[in-house]
Design a protein around this motif. Structure first.
Motif, PDB file in Angstrom:
ATOM      1  N   UNK A  32       0.804  -1.223   0.000  1.00 41.41           N
ATOM      2  CA  UNK A  32       0.000   0.000   0.000  1.00 41.41           C
ATOM      3  C   UNK A  32       0.838   1.274   0.000  1.00 41.41           C
ATOM      4  N   UNK A  33       2.162   1.151   0.057  1.00 42.22           N
ATOM      5  CA  UNK A  33       3.010   2.333  -0.085  1.00 42.22           C
ATOM      6  C   UNK A  33       2.877   2.895  -1.482  1.00 42.22           C
ATOM      7  N   UNK A  34       2.912   4.205  -1.610  1.00 44.24           N
ATOM      8  CA  UNK A  34       2.947   4.850  -2.919  1.00 44.24           C
ATOM      9  C   UNK A  34       4.282   5.562  -3.061  1.00 44.24           C
ATOM     10  N   UNK A  35       5.027   5.200  -4.099  1.00 40.97           N
ATOM     11  CA  UNK A  35       6.237   5.929  -4.426  1.00 40.97           C
ATOM     12  C   UNK A  35       5.913   6.996  -5.449  1.00 40.97           C
ATOM     13  N   UNK A  36       6.602   8.142  -5.368  1.00 39.41           N
ATOM     14  CA  UNK A  36       6.331   9.211  -6.327  1.00 39.41           C
ATOM     15  C   UNK A  36       7.590  10.040  -6.536  1.00 39.41           C
ATOM     16  N   UNK A  37       7.711  10.561  -7.764  1.00 35.84           N
ATOM     17  CA  UNK A  37       8.865  11.396  -8.095  1.00 35.84           C
ATOM     18  C   UNK A  37       8.627  11.970  -9.483  1.00 35.84           C
ATOM     19  N   UNK A  38       8.913  13.234  -9.676  1.00 40.46           N
ATOM     20  CA  UNK A  38       8.837  13.908 -10.988  1.00 40.46           C
ATOM     21  C   UNK A  38       7.480  13.717 -11.651  1.00 40.46           C
ATOM     22  N   UNK A  39       6.413  13.603 -10.878  1.00 45.44           N
ATOM     23  CA  UNK A  39       5.088  13.436 -11.438  1.00 45.44           C
ATOM     24  C   UNK A  39       4.702  11.988 -11.688  1.00 45.44           C
ATOM     25  N   UNK A  40       5.636  11.077 -11.538  1.00 45.21           N
ATOM     26  CA  UNK A  40       5.353   9.647 -11.676  1.00 45.21           C
ATOM     27  C   UNK A  40       4.913   9.083 -10.331  1.00 45.21           C
ATOM     28  N   UNK A  41       4.017   8.094 -10.384  1.00 47.61           N
ATOM     29  CA  UNK A  41       3.557   7.423  -9.172  1.00 47.61           C
ATOM     30  C   UNK A  41       3.428   5.932  -9.420  1.00 47.61           C
ATOM     31  N   UNK A  42       3.579   5.161  -8.344  1.00 45.48           N
ATOM     32  CA  UNK A  42       3.312   3.727  -8.404  1.00 45.48           C
ATOM     33  C   UNK A  42       2.926   3.269  -7.011  1.00 45.48           C
ATOM     34  N   UNK A  43       1.914   2.402  -6.916  1.00 43.19           N
ATOM     35  CA  UNK A  43       1.436   1.915  -5.621  1.00 43.19           C
ATOM     36  C   UNK A  43       1.693   0.422  -5.510  1.00 43.19           C
ATOM     37  N   UNK A  44       2.240   0.023  -4.408  1.00 40.96           N
ATOM     38  CA  UNK A  44       2.562  -1.386  -4.106  1.00 40.96           C
ATOM     39  C   UNK A  44       1.257  -2.104  -3.759  1.00 40.96           C
ATOM     40  N   UNK A  45       0.795  -2.979  -4.656  1.00 39.51           N
ATOM     41  CA  UNK A  45      -0.463  -3.703  -4.442  1.00 39.51           C
ATOM     42  C   UNK A  45      -0.150  -5.180  -4.204  1.00 39.51           C
ATOM     43  N   UNK A  46      -0.218  -5.569  -2.939  1.00 36.84           N
ATOM     44  CA  UNK A  46       0.116  -6.956  -2.607  1.00 36.84           C
ATOM     45  C   UNK A  46      -0.961  -7.912  -3.122  1.00 36.84           C
ATOM     46  N   UNK A  47      -2.221  -7.487  -3.077  1.00 34.22           N
ATOM     47  CA  UNK A  47      -3.303  -8.392  -3.454  1.00 34.22           C
ATOM     48  C   UNK A  47      -3.262  -8.745  -4.932  1.00 34.22           C
ATOM     49  N   UNK A  48      -2.748  -7.834  -5.760  1.00 36.62           N
ATOM     50  CA  UNK A  48      -2.648  -8.115  -7.194  1.00 36.62           C
ATOM     51  C   UNK A  48      -1.190  -8.294  -7.622  1.00 36.62           C
ATOM     52  N   UNK A  49      -0.267  -8.283  -6.683  1.00 32.71           N
ATOM     53  CA  UNK A  49       1.193  -8.363  -6.945  1.00 32.71           C
ATOM     54  C   UNK A  49       1.581  -7.454  -8.099  1.00 32.71           C
ATOM     55  N   UNK A  50       1.226  -6.187  -7.970  1.00 35.58           N
ATOM     56  CA  UNK A  50       1.490  -5.249  -9.058  1.00 35.58           C
ATOM     57  C   UNK A  50       2.126  -3.969  -8.540  1.00 35.58           C
ATOM     58  N   UNK A  51       2.770  -3.251  -9.458  1.00 37.12           N
ATOM     59  CA  UNK A  51       3.424  -1.985  -9.126  1.00 37.12           C
ATOM     60  C   UNK A  51       3.439  -1.157 -10.418  1.00 37.12           C
ATOM     61  N   UNK A  52       2.257  -0.766 -10.865  1.00 34.13           N
ATOM     62  CA  UNK A  52       2.118  -0.083 -12.147  1.00 34.13           C
ATOM     63  C   UNK A  52       2.588   1.362 -12.058  1.00 34.13           C
ATOM     64  N   UNK A  53       3.300   1.800 -13.081  1.00 35.89           N
ATOM     65  CA  UNK A  53       3.813   3.164 -13.133  1.00 35.89           C
ATOM     66  C   UNK A  53       2.821   4.049 -13.870  1.00 35.89           C
ATOM     67  N   UNK A  54       2.521   5.239 -13.312  1.00 37.16           N
ATOM     68  CA  UNK A  54       1.575   6.156 -13.931  1.00 37.16           C
ATOM     69  C   UNK A  54       2.117   7.577 -13.901  1.00 37.16           C
ATOM     70  N   UNK A  55       1.688   8.329 -14.934  1.00 40.54           N
ATOM     71  CA  UNK A  55       1.955   9.761 -14.937  1.00 40.54           C
ATOM     72  C   UNK A  55       0.797  10.435 -15.651  1.00 40.54           C
ATOM     73  N   UNK A  56       0.319  11.512 -15.081  1.00 42.18           N
ATOM     74  CA  UNK A  56      -0.886  12.146 -15.601  1.00 42.18           C
ATOM     75  C   UNK A  56      -0.691  12.863 -16.923  1.00 42.18           C
ATOM     76  N   UNK A  57       0.503  13.408 -17.147  1.00 42.61           N
ATOM     77  CA  UNK A  57       0.725  14.209 -18.350  1.00 42.61           C
ATOM     78  C   UNK A  57       2.198  14.083 -18.723  1.00 42.61           C
ATOM     79  N   UNK A  58       2.475  13.288 -19.749  1.00 43.08           N
ATOM     80  CA  UNK A  58       3.879  13.041 -20.101  1.00 43.08           C
ATOM     81  C   UNK A  58       4.437  14.174 -20.950  1.00 43.08           C
ATOM     82  N   UNK A  59       5.748  14.318 -20.887  1.00 41.86           N
ATOM     83  CA  UNK A  59       6.469  15.308 -21.672  1.00 41.86           C
ATOM     84  C   UNK A  59       7.467  14.607 -22.595  1.00 41.86           C
ATOM     85  N   UNK A  60       7.918  15.325 -23.599  1.00 46.33           N
ATOM     86  CA  UNK A  60       8.903  14.752 -24.518  1.00 46.33           C
ATOM     87  C   UNK A  60      10.139  14.287 -23.750  1.00 46.33           C
TER      88      UNK A  60
END
Lengths: 113, 114
Positions: free
Chosen positions: B54-82
């Motif tokens: 359930x920890x959320x890591x974040x940096x430079x507008x990127x985020x990812x949440x540690x999901x133990x129930x789905x064993x996932x750690x998807x990377x997201x960003x709301x608005x990407x730049x070149x």
């Protein structure tokens, strides 16, 4: 801040030749690693070291040797180069065994012909 | 053994688009999870990390949440730049893989068009 420095950046070898990839870090990190990066394969651990005088094999150690005589240096030796060793090699270091951050060098691109 | 699976690239997006790069893992115990980024011609550098469920890591507008129930750690960003164009690697480090060894995914190349 130098961080992790690798040399050379590029090298072409003939089959059967030998060479050493140099790696130096100035952060006083105990833990150091050598990875190879092949296209579409991610990073594979070759060797690692937990301190001066201590080294151990990773996933893909065949064809390579390492030594760690000082905290700063962790050279990787290729004894008899083979085409399968064509890859990009990264040296990395960390202060703690985990979950600490890995600090990477810029990489060394090796081609064996 | 432990493993990390991430979506294949390349991912091509227009500037200001939403980004998701999927990452799932297999591990015994509770590993720490990481996203590393590799810009052209450079080594990998840490983007963000999470050390427990359930920890959320974040940096430079990127985020990812540690999901133990789905064993996932998807990377997201709301608005990407070149300037976000790079290769992104998901990784884990944990008790079952050795606390001084990391397992990396195969990397996902992102290309952002102006």
């Amino acid at each position: 801040n130098a961080g992790v420095t690798q040399t050379p950046k590029f090298r072409i070898l003939k089959i059967g030749q030998s060479m050493t990839l140099q790696c130096t870090q100035d952060m006083n990190h105990n833990y150091m690693y050598w990875y190879r990066q092949d296209p579409g394969m991610g990073l594979k651990l070759i060797y690692y070291s937990v301190g001066a005088g201590i080294t151990d094999k990773g996933e893909v150690p065949n064809g390579y040797n390492v030594s760690r005589s000082t905290t700063e240096d962790f050279p990787l030796r290729l004894e008899l180069a083979a085409p399968s060793q064509t890859s990009v090699y990264f040296c990395a270091s960390s202060y703690s065994p985990g979950p600490g951050e890995l600090f990477f060098g810029e990489g060394s691109r090796l081609t064996v012909l | 053994g432990d493993s990390v699976t991430q979506m294949e690239g390349p991912v091509t997006l227009s500037e200001e688009a939403f980004l998701t790069i999927n990452c799932t893992y297999t591990a015994t115990g509770y590993p720490s999870l990481f996203w590393y980024v590799q810009y052209p011609g450079e080594g990998l550098q840490l983007l963000l990390k999470a050390t427990k469920a359930d920890d959320k890591g974040s940096n430079k507008g990127f985020e990812a949440t540690y999901r133990k129930e789905t064993t996932s750690f998807h990377l997201e960003k709301g608005s990407v730049q070149v300037s976000d164009s790079a290769v992104y690697f998901c990784a884990l480090s944990g008790p079952s893989s050795g606390t001084y060894k990391y397992i990396f995914g195969t990397g996902t190349r992102l290309k952002v068009l102006a």
